[in-house]
Write a protein that holds these residues in place. Structure first.
Motif, short mmCIF file in Angstrom:
data_model
loop_
_atom_site.label_atom_id
_atom_site.label_comp_id
_atom_site.label_asym_id
_atom_site.label_seq_id
_atom_site.Cartn_x
_atom_site.Cartn_y
_atom_site.Cartn_z
N THR A 180 3.61 -17.19 5.42
CA THR A 180 2.67 -17.02 4.31
C THR A 180 1.79 -15.79 4.51
OG1 THR A 180 2.59 -19.44 4.06
CG2 THR A 180 0.88 -18.17 2.94
N THR A 181 1.29 -15.64 5.75
CA THR A 181 0.43 -14.48 6.06
C THR A 181 1.20 -13.17 5.91
OG1 THR A 181 -0.77 -15.85 7.64
CG2 THR A 181 -1.14 -13.49 7.77
N SER A 182 2.44 -13.15 6.41
CA SER A 182 3.27 -11.94 6.32
C SER A 182 3.52 -11.55 4.87
CB SER A 182 4.61 -12.16 7.03
OG SER A 182 4.41 -12.48 8.38
N ARG A 183 3.83 -12.55 4.04
CA ARG A 183 4.06 -12.27 2.62
C ARG A 183 2.81 -11.70 1.96
NH1 ARG A 183 4.02 -17.07 -1.61
NH2 ARG A 183 1.84 -16.84 -0.99
N ASP A 184 1.67 -12.35 2.21
CA ASP A 184 0.42 -11.92 1.59
C ASP A 184 -0.01 -10.53 2.06
OD1 ASP A 184 0.47 -14.33 0.33
OD2 ASP A 184 -1.14 -15.25 1.49
N VAL A 185 0.11 -10.29 3.37
CA VAL A 185 -0.26 -8.98 3.92
C VAL A 185 0.62 -7.89 3.33
CG1 VAL A 185 -0.24 -7.58 6.03
CG2 VAL A 185 -1.26 -9.86 6.07
N PHE A 186 1.93 -8.18 3.22
CA PHE A 186 2.88 -7.21 2.66
C PHE A 186 2.54 -6.86 1.22
CE2 PHE A 186 6.93 -6.51 0.34
CZ PHE A 186 7.30 -5.31 0.92
N LEU A 187 2.29 -7.88 0.39
CA LEU A 187 2.00 -7.66 -1.03
C LEU A 187 0.65 -6.97 -1.23
CD1 LEU A 187 3.31 -11.03 -2.54
CD2 LEU A 187 4.37 -8.78 -2.71
N VAL A 188 -0.34 -7.39 -0.46
CA VAL A 188 -1.67 -6.75 -0.57
C VAL A 188 -1.59 -5.30 -0.09
CG1 VAL A 188 -4.03 -6.77 0.34
CG2 VAL A 188 -2.99 -8.90 -0.43
N ALA A 189 -0.79 -5.04 0.94
CA ALA A 189 -0.61 -3.66 1.44
C ALA A 189 0.01 -2.78 0.35
CB ALA A 189 0.26 -3.66 2.68
N ILE A 190 0.99 -3.33 -0.38
CA ILE A 190 1.60 -2.58 -1.49
C ILE A 190 0.56 -2.29 -2.56
CG2 ILE A 190 3.26 -2.73 -3.39
CD1 ILE A 190 5.11 -4.28 -1.53
N MET A 191 -0.24 -3.31 -2.89
CA MET A 191 -1.28 -3.13 -3.92
C MET A 191 -2.30 -2.07 -3.52
SD MET A 191 -2.22 -6.79 -5.64
CE MET A 191 -1.88 -7.94 -4.34
N LEU A 192 -2.72 -2.10 -2.27
CA LEU A 192 -3.70 -1.12 -1.79
C LEU A 192 -3.10 0.29 -1.76
CD1 LEU A 192 -5.39 -3.15 1.09
CD2 LEU A 192 -6.38 -2.58 -1.12
N THR A 193 -1.82 0.38 -1.36
CA THR A 193 -1.15 1.68 -1.31
C THR A 193 -1.01 2.28 -2.72
OG1 THR A 193 0.11 0.94 0.62
CG2 THR A 193 0.93 2.90 -0.54
N THR A 194 -0.53 1.46 -3.67
CA THR A 194 -0.37 1.94 -5.04
C THR A 194 -1.73 2.25 -5.67
OG1 THR A 194 -0.27 -0.37 -5.80
CG2 THR A 194 1.83 0.80 -5.49
N SER A 195 -2.76 1.48 -5.31
CA SER A 195 -4.11 1.73 -5.84
C SER A 195 -4.65 3.06 -5.33
CB SER A 195 -5.05 0.60 -5.43
OG SER A 195 -4.65 -0.62 -5.99
N ALA A 196 -4.45 3.31 -4.03
CA ALA A 196 -4.87 4.60 -3.46
C ALA A 196 -4.13 5.75 -4.12
CB ALA A 196 -4.62 4.59 -1.95
N TYR A 197 -2.84 5.57 -4.37
CA TYR A 197 -2.03 6.60 -5.04
C TYR A 197 -2.55 6.86 -6.46
CZ TYR A 197 2.07 8.75 -7.25
OH TYR A 197 2.91 9.58 -7.94
N MET A 198 -2.89 5.77 -7.19
CA MET A 198 -3.40 5.92 -8.55
C MET A 198 -4.76 6.62 -8.58
SD MET A 198 -2.32 2.49 -10.69
CE MET A 198 -2.59 1.25 -9.45
#
Length: 299
Positions: A180-198
């Motif tokens: 569960t933690t791995s899934r959440d960390v992975f998805l949140v990391a993607i969100m933060l990366t795309t947010s920084a890019y935007m």
């Protein structure tokens, strides 16, 4: 304690009404016009949030189960499973929204620009994959949830007035927390990366606009407004999601749920589904125009 529950019900009621309005708007938009991928994602997210608010506060499903005279343990298993699935769907669809918007606003020279047409083409497959994974991933939880009994209370952790989670084997508990933690960390990391890019794209665009025009003549494009909305939602989501996650993991590790902490956790969990429709309503020009027309008709 009763005042906290009253606040929880008021919050859930406000969230359900706002999401219902948004769901009707997106449904009419999708049925009346050629649907945009962003509208399809927002419509799904709105439906998920309505169900989260109704099941999270034990408002709707509990009454239905009681009227049908369904056993308490079936009610607990069903409610807990549905809410966990919806929680997973919420983070997945929010992540997909963030990725889609990052690709949409990417300049033609970037690598992401090549995925613009592919994302639109495979968006339905992405939805099917997300729903299938979440429905199957949380199915094992059904075996560890049941109705509250006074027998062997040390092996039970009360999560509502009438529902408990049974104690798991340390290996199973550790495996579940890790996955569960791995899934959440992975998805949140993607969100933060795309947010920084935007944010980088927006700042670069703003710098170019300042160079070409005076600040007084600048007007925000629809893409810029949509990007700002999604950035705001991602920030809200990440903060609230991890507060909820820390409370859940801590409770499972120490095997204790305090009723006040549980109510506060529900308030935190309901905050994002309540905030999301309000942000969408206040930022979507189409919705604002519809509200203006309705206001004129009323007067």
């Amino acid at each position: 304690m009763s005042s906290l529950k009253d606040i929880l019900y008021i919050q859930a009621g406000l969230g359900v009404l706002a999401n219902l309005f948004l769901l009707f708007f997106y449904s009419f938009t999708i049925l009346g016009h050629r649907p945009k991928p962003m509208d399809l994602m927002s419509c799904q997210l709105t439906f998920i949030h309505i169900m989260m608010l109704l099941t999270g506060g034990d408002i709707w499903l509990t009454d239905i189960f009681e009227s049908l005279n369904i056993e308490n343990y079936i009610k607990c298993k069903t409610t807990f499973y549905i809410h966990r699935v919806l929680r997973g769907l919420s983070i997945c669809i929010t992540c997909l929204l963030s990725v889609f918007q990052a690709v949409t606003i990417s300049p033609r020279s970037s690598l992401l620009a090549n995925f613009k047409h592919k994302l639109k083409k495979y968006i339905i497959y992405a939805f099917l994959c997300i729903w299938s994974l979440n429905l199957s991933f949380n199915s094992n939880l059904i075996f560890y949830v049941g109705g509250f009994t006074n027998v062997s209370e040390t092996n039970q952790m009360k999560v509502t007035e009438s529902c408990v989670v049974f104690q798991m084997n340390y290996v199973i508990r550790g495996l579940f927390i890790t996955v569960t933690t791995s899934r959440d960390v992975f998805l949140v990391a993607i969100m933060l990366t795309t947010s920084a890019y935007m944010v980088i794209i927006l700042l670069r665009h703003q710098r170019q606009c300042k160079h070409l025009h005076s600040i007084s003549h600048l007007r925000a494009s629809p893409e810029k407004k949509a990007t700002q909305t999604i950035l705001l939602l991602v920030v809200f989501f990440v903060i609230l999601y991890w507060v909820d996650f820390v409370i859940s993991i801590t409770s499972v590790l120490v095997w204790m749920y305090d009723p006040v902490i549980l109510t506060i956790q529900k308030f935190v969990m309901n905050a994002y589904p309540t905030i999301t429709p309000l942000v969408h309503i206040s930022s979507d020009k189409r919705i604002i125009n519809v509200l203006k027309i309705l206001q004129l008709k009323c007067y």
